[in-house]
Motif scaffolding. Structure first.
Motif, PDB file in Angstrom:
ATOM      1  N   PRO A 577       0.783  -1.197   0.018  1.00 43.17           N
ATOM      2  CA  PRO A 577       0.121   0.095  -0.013  1.00 43.17           C
ATOM      3  C   PRO A 577       0.868   1.344  -0.129  1.00 43.17           C
ATOM      4  O   PRO A 577       1.949   1.364   0.551  1.00 43.17           O
ATOM      5  CB  PRO A 577      -0.877  -0.258   1.262  1.00 43.17           C
ATOM      6  N   ALA A 578       0.381   1.820  -0.835  1.00 42.42           N
ATOM      7  CA  ALA A 578       1.237   3.492  -1.056  1.00 42.42           C
ATOM      8  C   ALA A 578       2.593   3.301  -1.324  1.00 42.42           C
ATOM      9  O   ALA A 578       3.664   4.227  -0.943  1.00 42.42           O
ATOM     10  CB  ALA A 578       0.925   4.348   0.153  1.00 42.42           C
ATOM     11  N   GLU A 596      -2.504  18.682 -18.502  1.00 42.59           N
ATOM     12  CA  GLU A 596      -3.618  17.743 -19.305  1.00 42.59           C
ATOM     13  C   GLU A 596      -3.915  16.332 -18.775  1.00 42.59           C
ATOM     14  O   GLU A 596      -4.814  16.068 -18.719  1.00 42.59           O
ATOM     15  CB  GLU A 596      -2.988  17.756 -20.800  1.00 42.59           C
ATOM     16  N   ASP A 597      -2.696  15.837 -18.429  1.00 39.40           N
ATOM     17  CA  ASP A 597      -2.725  14.181 -17.993  1.00 39.40           C
ATOM     18  C   ASP A 597      -2.792  14.132 -16.490  1.00 39.40           C
ATOM     19  O   ASP A 597      -2.677  12.956 -16.177  1.00 39.40           O
ATOM     20  CB  ASP A 597      -1.720  13.423 -18.651  1.00 39.40           C
ATOM     21  N   LYS A 598      -3.244  15.070 -15.728  1.00 43.96           N
ATOM     22  CA  LYS A 598      -3.193  14.924 -14.382  1.00 43.96           C
ATOM     23  C   LYS A 598      -4.136  13.813 -13.691  1.00 43.96           C
ATOM     24  O   LYS A 598      -3.765  13.138 -12.851  1.00 43.96           O
ATOM     25  CB  LYS A 598      -3.324  16.404 -13.679  1.00 43.96           C
ATOM     26  N   LYS A 599      -5.294  13.833 -14.182  1.00 38.07           N
ATOM     27  CA  LYS A 599      -6.381  13.008 -13.988  1.00 38.07           C
ATOM     28  C   LYS A 599      -6.096  11.488 -14.175  1.00 38.07           C
ATOM     29  O   LYS A 599      -6.240  10.819 -13.473  1.00 38.07           O
ATOM     30  CB  LYS A 599      -7.742  13.457 -14.589  1.00 38.07           C
ATOM     31  N   VAL A 600      -5.452  11.335 -15.334  1.00 32.02           N
ATOM     32  CA  VAL A 600      -5.288  10.034 -15.981  1.00 32.02           C
ATOM     33  C   VAL A 600      -4.163   9.234 -14.854  1.00 32.02           C
ATOM     34  O   VAL A 600      -4.196   8.147 -14.382  1.00 32.02           O
ATOM     35  CB  VAL A 600      -4.539  10.153 -16.976  1.00 32.02           C
ATOM     36  N   LEU A 601      -3.169  10.330 -14.260  1.00 36.00           N
ATOM     37  CA  LEU A 601      -2.031   9.707 -13.642  1.00 36.00           C
ATOM     38  C   LEU A 601      -2.763   9.379 -12.028  1.00 36.00           C
ATOM     39  O   LEU A 601      -2.301   8.360 -11.534  1.00 36.00           O
ATOM     40  CB  LEU A 601      -0.713  10.798 -13.550  1.00 36.00           C
ATOM     41  N   TYR A 608      -4.157   1.259  -8.332  1.00 40.17           N
ATOM     42  CA  TYR A 608      -3.162   0.188  -7.775  1.00 40.17           C
ATOM     43  C   TYR A 608      -2.569   0.668  -6.400  1.00 40.17           C
ATOM     44  O   TYR A 608      -1.653   0.127  -5.729  1.00 40.17           O
ATOM     45  CB  TYR A 608      -2.058   0.149  -8.680  1.00 40.17           C
ATOM     46  N   ASN A 609      -3.278   1.791  -5.929  1.00 39.78           N
ATOM     47  CA  ASN A 609      -2.866   2.001  -4.278  1.00 39.78           C
ATOM     48  C   ASN A 609      -1.506   2.393  -4.211  1.00 39.78           C
ATOM     49  O   ASN A 609      -0.568   1.729  -3.444  1.00 39.78           O
ATOM     50  CB  ASN A 609      -3.471   1.123  -3.448  1.00 39.78           C
ATOM     51  N   VAL A 610      -0.877   3.029  -5.232  1.00 37.37           N
ATOM     52  CA  VAL A 610       0.569   3.392  -5.230  1.00 37.37           C
ATOM     53  C   VAL A 610       0.881   5.020  -5.277  1.00 37.37           C
ATOM     54  O   VAL A 610      -0.388   5.709  -5.417  1.00 37.37           O
ATOM     55  CB  VAL A 610       1.485   2.948  -6.419  1.00 37.37           C
ATOM     56  N   ARG A 611       1.897   5.502  -5.137  1.00 37.06           N
ATOM     57  CA  ARG A 611       2.126   6.954  -5.211  1.00 37.06           C
ATOM     58  C   ARG A 611       3.165   7.021  -6.155  1.00 37.06           C
ATOM     59  O   ARG A 611       4.323   6.382  -6.361  1.00 37.06           O
ATOM     60  CB  ARG A 611       2.736   7.480  -3.728  1.00 37.06           C
ATOM     61  N   ILE A 612       3.030   7.910  -7.018  1.00 29.59           N
ATOM     62  CA  ILE A 612       3.909   8.331  -8.128  1.00 29.59           C
ATOM     63  C   ILE A 612       4.416   9.735  -8.188  1.00 29.59           C
ATOM     64  O   ILE A 612       3.752  10.578  -8.068  1.00 29.59           O
ATOM     65  CB  ILE A 612       3.212   7.763  -9.615  1.00 29.59           C
ATOM     66  N   SER A 613       5.897   9.789  -8.035  1.00 34.34           N
ATOM     67  CA  SER A 613       6.508  11.192  -8.315  1.00 34.34           C
ATOM     68  C   SER A 613       7.095  11.432  -9.595  1.00 34.34           C
ATOM     69  O   SER A 613       7.516  10.467 -10.369  1.00 34.34           O
ATOM     70  CB  SER A 613       7.510  11.291  -7.118  1.00 34.34           C
ATOM     71  N   LEU A 614       7.346  12.495  -9.917  1.00 32.19           N
ATOM     72  CA  LEU A 614       7.784  13.092 -11.156  1.00 32.19           C
ATOM     73  C   LEU A 614       9.218  13.819 -10.921  1.00 32.19           C
ATOM     74  O   LEU A 614       9.240  14.521 -10.197  1.00 32.19           O
ATOM     75  CB  LEU A 614       6.777  14.118 -11.869  1.00 32.19           C
TER      76      LEU A 614
END
Length: 636
Positions: A577-578, A596-601, A608-614
């Motif tokens: 989780p996370a 534009e693709d913020k909602k998709v991310l 998947y209950n994960v956290r994605i950083s850029l």
């Protein structure tokens, strides 16, 4: 006013031919590269490839040179024999009738050959053999008086060896045929009475010539190449096309050394005149003069170049002396050194331009190099042109091409789009297979109606296209997509105009009429890389495509990869989780994920209950990205 401008720099030489301020021809050559095209090498055959009908020759220039089987045959021998036959026929026709011409001739009727020649030879009678010998022996009063044959000087060289090889084969074949041939019986009295009593004296020098003419020596074919050439054999070749891209040079065994007025053919006895000399009387005058020149070898020939039109024999003799000296020096070098070695080096660009581009309408030569100036003065004196063409040494601090307003015109050579005077334009695209040129009317409104406007645009386009392919030095197949014309007369006019402008090109060109699809196809001789290929390298960013993927395409690609990785981990129960993940990419791509693709991310994070950083990185290519497990630092 027509000028030849020569700019010498430390690493390159540039030559521009300018007519009334307009750039007509442009050449460029790097000084750190030897001029391959036209140079003669003593090479070594590395391998023969029957499937390709080609040999590969080591000439000491990196990649082995490509030598097609057809280029290993004596190319001008057929032309020489045909020309000799025509001259012999003319002399025979002009000869006054001889007493023996009007004498009756015996004609033997042909006898059909038996199927089994060996069997007929076994059953041949003594009477038949005697009759055949009697028939083949001419009557004493009809036998022409022949002068004793002079011993022929032994011939040396590549062509002589080939002809000697086939002469020996022919003698062997002739001996076999003589043994197996069926004898022809002697004519009977009745047959001889039916023969005509008189022959017209005017009949025939031509027929007599055909009857008495010596049979031609058999010429070698590509099937005979493996018998004439072997692997590891040394051979003299001349480069006809330089290396282009990944391909090596192309070479030929038919050597030629060009001069100002003449081209020396060291291994061929052909005598010819340039096809561009059209007047018959002038062609005959030039041919007679060239034949009168004394050559040091029996197997040498000459071709008179177009610029020789109207010249005197003194010009030809001076030119021939220089060419013979160059060839003899090359022969000495070939005899004393092992292959691979260059035995004749084609001169640099400045000297070639002075040799090949000097025409009657050139008014002056301007150069910014003292060395080139001295060479130009020497050549003008040698060619007897010092009174008609001025040679100037440019010493102004302003660069010579900038002074004559050529920099902008040279920069325009590399542009894809070229504007036409009437408002239209052409687009030139160079590809691996062909050169595609598209013609558009643009803002052209010069005509009274549409057909007239189209015709005017096409006429301007073909004139500019002929000039552009010269300046860009493009070769191979060129396809012109002209604006459609309904009138056949207009199509013919455009085609004729193109051919007139192509006639100014020194490279060989061939154009074909406009097709029903409105396309005009043409070819141009390719000797070296195009100006664009020799000036530019492929873009390291787009790899020569000229295109990169859009930010939208890259966003979709990253989302696909992210979904694939997370789905596999979820199926294998590897997702906590996370759990943190990181995307590293070009800032332009990540900017889209933030907007534009913020909602998709965010949707992927929730699924998947994960956290994605850029993580933006300006050093990344626009098409490059990386996915990392932020907890372990492992690249996914």
């Amino acid at each position: 006013m027509k000028q030849i401008l020569i700019n010498n720099e430390e690493m390159q030489i540039r030559v521009a031919v300018v007519q009334d301020g307009v750039l007509q021809d442009f050449f460029m050559e790097r000084t750190n590269r030897d001029q391959l095209v036209g140079s003669i090498f003593k090479g070594r055959i590395k391998n023969l490839e029957p499937s390709l009908q080609a040999a590969f020759v080591d000439i000491g220039c990196g990649k082995n040179a490509f030598l097609h089987y057809w280029d290993m045959l004596p190319a001008t021998q057929d032309m020489l024999e045909d020309e000799q036959d025509e001259e012999d026929t003319n002399r025979e026709n002009e000869r006054p009738p001889q007493p023996s011409d009007a004498a009756p001739q015996e004609v033997a009727q042909p006898v059909p050959q038996p199927q089994n020649a060996t069997q007929s030879r076994r059953h041949r009678s003594k009477h038949q053999r005697n009759a055949a010998q009697q028939l083949q022996t001419p009557a004493p009063q009809q036998q022409p008086v022949q002068e004793p044959a002079k011993p022929e000087a032994p011939k040396k060289g590549f062509l002589a060896r080939i002809l000697d090889f086939f002469a020996r084969r022919k003698d062997t074949a002739a001996a076999t045929v003589t043994e197996t041939a069926q004898p022809v019986p002697a004519p009977t009295e009745d047959a001889s009475q039916k023969l005509p009593k008189n022959n017209n004296a005017t009949q025939s020098g031509k027929n007599r010539h055909k009857k008495n003419k010596q049979p031609r020596k058999p010429m070698p074919t590509v099937d005979d190449i493996p018998n004439l050439f072997k692997v590891d054999q040394e051979i003299l070749v001349q480069v006809t096309k330089g290396p282009i891209g990944t391909k090596g040079s192309r070479v030929t065994t038919n050597l030629s050394i060009p001069g100002r007025y003449l081209v020396l053919l060291p291994n061929s006895p052909h005598i010819g005149v340039s096809r561009k000399v059209e007047e018959k009387a002038e062609r005959e005058r030039l041919r007679k003069m060239v034949k009168g020149l004394e050559l040091p070898g029996n197997n040498m020939g000459l071709i008179c170049r177009t610029v020789g039109e109207g010249c005197k024999i003194e010009h030809f003799q001076r030119d021939l002396d220089m060419l013979v000296e160059a060839w003899q020096n090359g022969e000495k070098k070939a005899e004393s050194k092992r292959a691979p070695v260059c035995v004749y080096q084609e001169p640099d660009l400045a000297e070639r331009a002075l040799r090949d581009c000097l025409t009657e309408d050139v008014d002056e030569i301007v150069t910014d190099s003292q060395e080139t100036y001295d060479r130009a003065v020497s050549l003008m004196n040698r060619y007897s042109l010092n009174d008609t063409i001025k040679v100037k040494l440019y010493q102004n601090p302003t660069p010579i091409f900038q002074k004559y307003n050529l920099n902008q015109q040279i920069d325009g050579i590399y542009n894809r789009k070229v504007n036409l005077p009437g408002g239209g334009y052409i687009c030139i695209d160079e590809t691996e297979a062909l050169i595609a040129i598209d013609v558009n009317t643009g803002k052209n409104k010069s005509g009274k109606d549409q057909p007239e406007t189209i015709l005017a645009t096409n006429l301007e386009a073909v004139a500019e296209i002929a000039r552009q392919i010269r300046l860009r030095n493009v070769g191979g197949l060129v396809v012109l997509d002209l604006i459609d014309m309904a009138d056949k007369k207009d199509q013919q006019l455009v085609y004729k105009t193109l051919k007139e402008h192509l006639a100014k090109d020194r490279a060989r060109t061939r154009a074909y009429p406009i097709s029903p699809l409105g396309l005009l196809e043409m070819t141009r001789q390719r000797e070296n890389e195009s100006l664009e290929s020799s000036t530019f390298d492929n873009c390291p960013y787009c790899k020569g495509r000229g295109l990169v993927k859009s930010t939208t395409s890259m966003s979709v690609e990253i989302q696909r990869k992210l979904n694939e990785v997370l789905a596999k981990r979820k199926r294998n129960n590897l997702l906590k989780p996370a759990h943190p993940f990181k995307i590293t990419a070009n800032p332009k791509i990540l900017e889209r994920f933030k907007n534009e693709d913020k909602k998709v991310l965010q949707g992927i994070e929730d699924d998947y209950n994960v956290r994605i950083s850029l993580q933006p990185d300006p050093s990344f290519h626009i098409e490059e990205y990386k996915l990392h497990d932020a907890a372990s630092g492992m690249e996914l």
